[in-house]
Design an enzyme around this catalytic site. Structure first.
Site, PDB file in Angstrom:
ATOM      1  N   ASP A 284       0.348   5.147   0.501  1.00 31.97           N
ATOM      2  CA  ASP A 284      -0.657   6.158   1.213  1.00 31.97           C
ATOM      3  C   ASP A 284      -0.265   7.178   0.932  1.00 31.97           C
ATOM      4  O   ASP A 284       0.145   8.075   1.453  1.00 31.97           O
ATOM      5  CB  ASP A 284      -0.516   6.160   2.899  1.00 31.97           C
ATOM      6  CG  ASP A 284      -1.867   5.317   2.794  1.00 31.97           C
ATOM      7  OD1 ASP A 284      -2.495   4.605   2.043  1.00 31.97           O
ATOM      8  OD2 ASP A 284      -1.686   4.244   4.504  1.00 31.97           O
TER       9      ASP A 284
ATOM     10  N   GLU B 296      -3.408  10.584   3.397  1.00 28.75           N
ATOM     11  CA  GLU B 296      -4.370  10.416   3.924  1.00 28.75           C
ATOM     12  C   GLU B 296      -4.481  11.860   4.405  1.00 28.75           C
ATOM     13  O   GLU B 296      -3.553  12.299   5.281  1.00 28.75           O
ATOM     14  CB  GLU B 296      -4.455   9.618   4.620  1.00 28.75           C
ATOM     15  CG  GLU B 296      -3.638   8.336   4.382  1.00 28.75           C
ATOM     16  CD  GLU B 296      -3.890   6.701   5.453  1.00 28.75           C
ATOM     17  OE1 GLU B 296      -5.005   6.143   5.775  1.00 28.75           O
ATOM     18  OE2 GLU B 296      -3.024   6.414   6.186  1.00 28.75           O
TER      19      GLU B 296
ATOM     20  N   GLU C 224       0.834  -1.838   0.042  1.00 37.26           N
ATOM     21  CA  GLU C 224      -0.068  -0.023  -0.050  1.00 37.26           C
ATOM     22  C   GLU C 224       0.926   1.189  -0.140  1.00 37.26           C
ATOM     23  O   GLU C 224       1.749   1.753   0.733  1.00 37.26           O
ATOM     24  CB  GLU C 224      -0.605   0.119   1.592  1.00 37.26           C
ATOM     25  CG  GLU C 224      -1.485   1.022   1.453  1.00 37.26           C
ATOM     26  CD  GLU C 224      -2.885   0.911   2.702  1.00 37.26           C
ATOM     27  OE1 GLU C 224      -3.530   2.300   3.493  1.00 37.26           O
ATOM     28  OE2 GLU C 224      -2.595   0.116   2.983  1.00 37.26           O
TER      29      GLU C 224
ATOM     30  N   HIS D  28       3.412   1.563   3.180  1.00 36.36           N
ATOM     31  CA  HIS D  28       3.790   0.210   3.372  1.00 36.36           C
ATOM     32  C   HIS D  28       4.068  -0.487   2.877  1.00 36.36           C
ATOM     33  O   HIS D  28       3.734  -1.064   2.212  1.00 36.36           O
ATOM     34  CB  HIS D  28       1.985   0.214   4.199  1.00 36.36           C
ATOM     35  CG  HIS D  28       1.514   1.109   4.893  1.00 36.36           C
ATOM     36  ND1 HIS D  28       1.810   1.524   6.305  1.00 36.36           N
ATOM     37  CD2 HIS D  28       0.835   2.905   4.678  1.00 36.36           C
ATOM     38  CE1 HIS D  28       1.030   2.644   7.259  1.00 36.36           C
ATOM     39  NE2 HIS D  28       0.717   2.834   5.331  1.00 36.36           N
TER      40      HIS D  28
END
Length: 460
Positions: free
Chosen positions: A241, A244, A239, A255
């Site tokens: 990101d 956010e 993942e 991640h």
């Protein structure tokens, strides 16, 4: 980091179904984005948007005909499965069908040109919907696979001026299968067309279907979310990101996972938010995050600050180099000005971008668990980025930690003056989903003007 997305329902039920119903035609909203080859040289692409299957009505595959009316039995209602239809995971897949979506009326999702607006609470004819998770599609049966390296930048505009504490307008990438698992799993008849196949670095166990089977075995209804629960399996993958954020705080966070593509896991060995041992799984649940407030600059991001969240702005993320040498660099553009990311003001942590050196320093100074490195760090993140990832655009509240990890003091029993603990200006009492859902029902986020291209081709 601690993602949990839910939808409240009354007459509608929600679940990731694998058979397909026919009560609502599935018409994907159109949304354009641009592929750039050089600065000022970009080509428009006609994408589509699909809502995740977890939000959809899940019902018996055939209905009871009474006169001219057909009635269906819900396979999942509130946070419980129908124990007759879903005696086990395989029975659920055989007995239950997921249906099409009324994007605007039921889910508060509106696409127009190059923009997508997601509303937080939508009161439809049959249900009250909370948040949403959507994916960019190449066509009606395939997710767009964005290759994010090496030496690529991804840019979008965002308006989150009415996203308060406790909400997260998240735009990110995950290593899902492009067809939603349709070819891999013979019992999955819905595929990407109906938003199946989700995975992320939390190895989420709140998914109703994984790998073409139900997740009913071992299902435990949530104690504080009337519409969600945790099943016996989770769905893991890498993942990235990109974004956010709410109007108070933002974080960019890679991640890594030891296994990059979508992989089903079992019980608490999944790790992540949904399991007893957070660090037991294939993936790094914490990531290596850059949050300007957490890195010591409290004047950089927010309403009236350097990046003024009361107005729309542009977010630029560059992926420079590859392998362990990958650098993730951030710029903002607002009011005609390019704004470099804030520099770390934490002693012992250097720079304003995410690199292996930055992560080494940050984890040591903050005393955080360093699973990002354990799961392959920047090298595995680069493999995921370069292999192609699905774009996710979502809006959610947090039934696990009230989003305090993003916008407040976290953990709440620590002193906010300790490096790494203060993440934003929100009170530690903020973000309770029941409060946010009642007081900020009209909140929304708008993503627009998405561009992908070589470095320095999409902005300026």
């Amino acid at each position: 980091m601690y993602r949990a997305l839910t939808v409240a329902s009354s007459l509608l039920a929600v679940a990731q179904g694998q058979l397909v119903g026919t009560q609502q035609t599935e018409t994907h909203p159109g949304m354009t984005w641009q592929q750039c080859t050089a600065k000022g040289s970009c080509t428009s692409k006609n994408g589509k948007v699909v809502i995740d299957a977890n939000w959809r009505w899940l019902h018996t595959k055939t209905g009871l005909v009474t006169g001219q009316d057909i009635s269906y039995t819900n396979c999942y209602t509130d946070n419980n499965w129908n124990t007759t239809l879903c005696t086990d995971n395989k029975a659920c897949a055989a007995n239950c069908a997921v249906d099409g979506a009324d994007y605007t009326g039921t889910y508060g999702i509106t696409a127009s040109g190059n923009s997508l607006q997601l509303k937080f609470v939508t009161k439809g004819s049959y249900s009250t919907n909370i948040g949403s998770r959507t994916y960019m599609m190449r066509d009606d049966s395939t997710y767009e696979m964005f290759k994010l390296g090496p030496n690529v930048e991804f840019t979008f505009d965002v308006d989150l001026s009415n996203l308060p504490c406790g909400l997260n307008g998240a735009l990110y990438f995950v290593s899902m299968d492009s067809d939603g698992g349709l070819k891999k799993y013979s019992t999955n008849k819905a595929g990407a067309k109906y938003g199946t196949g989700y995975c992320d670095a939390q190895c989420p166990r709140d998914l109703k279907f994984i790998n073409g089977e139900g997740n009913v075995e071992g299902w435990t209804p949530s104690s504080n979310d009337p519409n969600a629960g945790v099943g016996g399996h989770g769905s893991c993958c890498a993942e990235m990101d990109i974004w956010e954020a709410n109007s108070v705080s933002t974080a960019v966070t890679p991640h890594a996972c030891s296994t990059i593509g979508q992989t089903r896991c079992d019980g608490d060995s999944c790790g992540g938010t949904y399991s007893g041992d957070r660090y037991a799984g294939l993936c790094d649940p914490d990531g290596c995050d850059y949050n300007s407030y957490r890195m010591g600059d409290k004047t950089f991001y927010g309403k009236g600050k350097t990046v003024d969240t009361s107005k729309k702005f542009t977010v630029v993320t560059q992926f420079i180099g590859t392998g362990d040498a990958l650098e993730i660099k951030r710029f903002y553009v607002q009011g005609g000005k390019t704004i470099a990311n804030s520099n770390s003001q934490i002693a012992g942590v250097d720079g304003n971008s995410i690199t292996t050196k930055f992560c080494d320093q940050q984890k040591q100074v903050f005393g955080d668990t360093y699973t990002f490195k354990d799961k392959g760090g920047m090298a595995n993140m680069a493999k995921a980025l370069e292999g192609g990832m699905v774009l996710v655009m979502s809006l959610w509240d947090d039934h696990y930690s009230n989003m305090l990890w993003l916008d407040s003091t976290y953990p709440t029993d620590k002193d906010a003056s300790v490096p790494g603990i203060g993440r934003g200006e929100c009170e530690t009492t903020s973000g309770v989903p029941a409060d946010v859902e009642s007081k900020s029902a009209s909140a929304s986020v708008t993503y627009s003007n998405i561009k992908l291209g070589p470095l320095n081709s999409t902005f300026g």
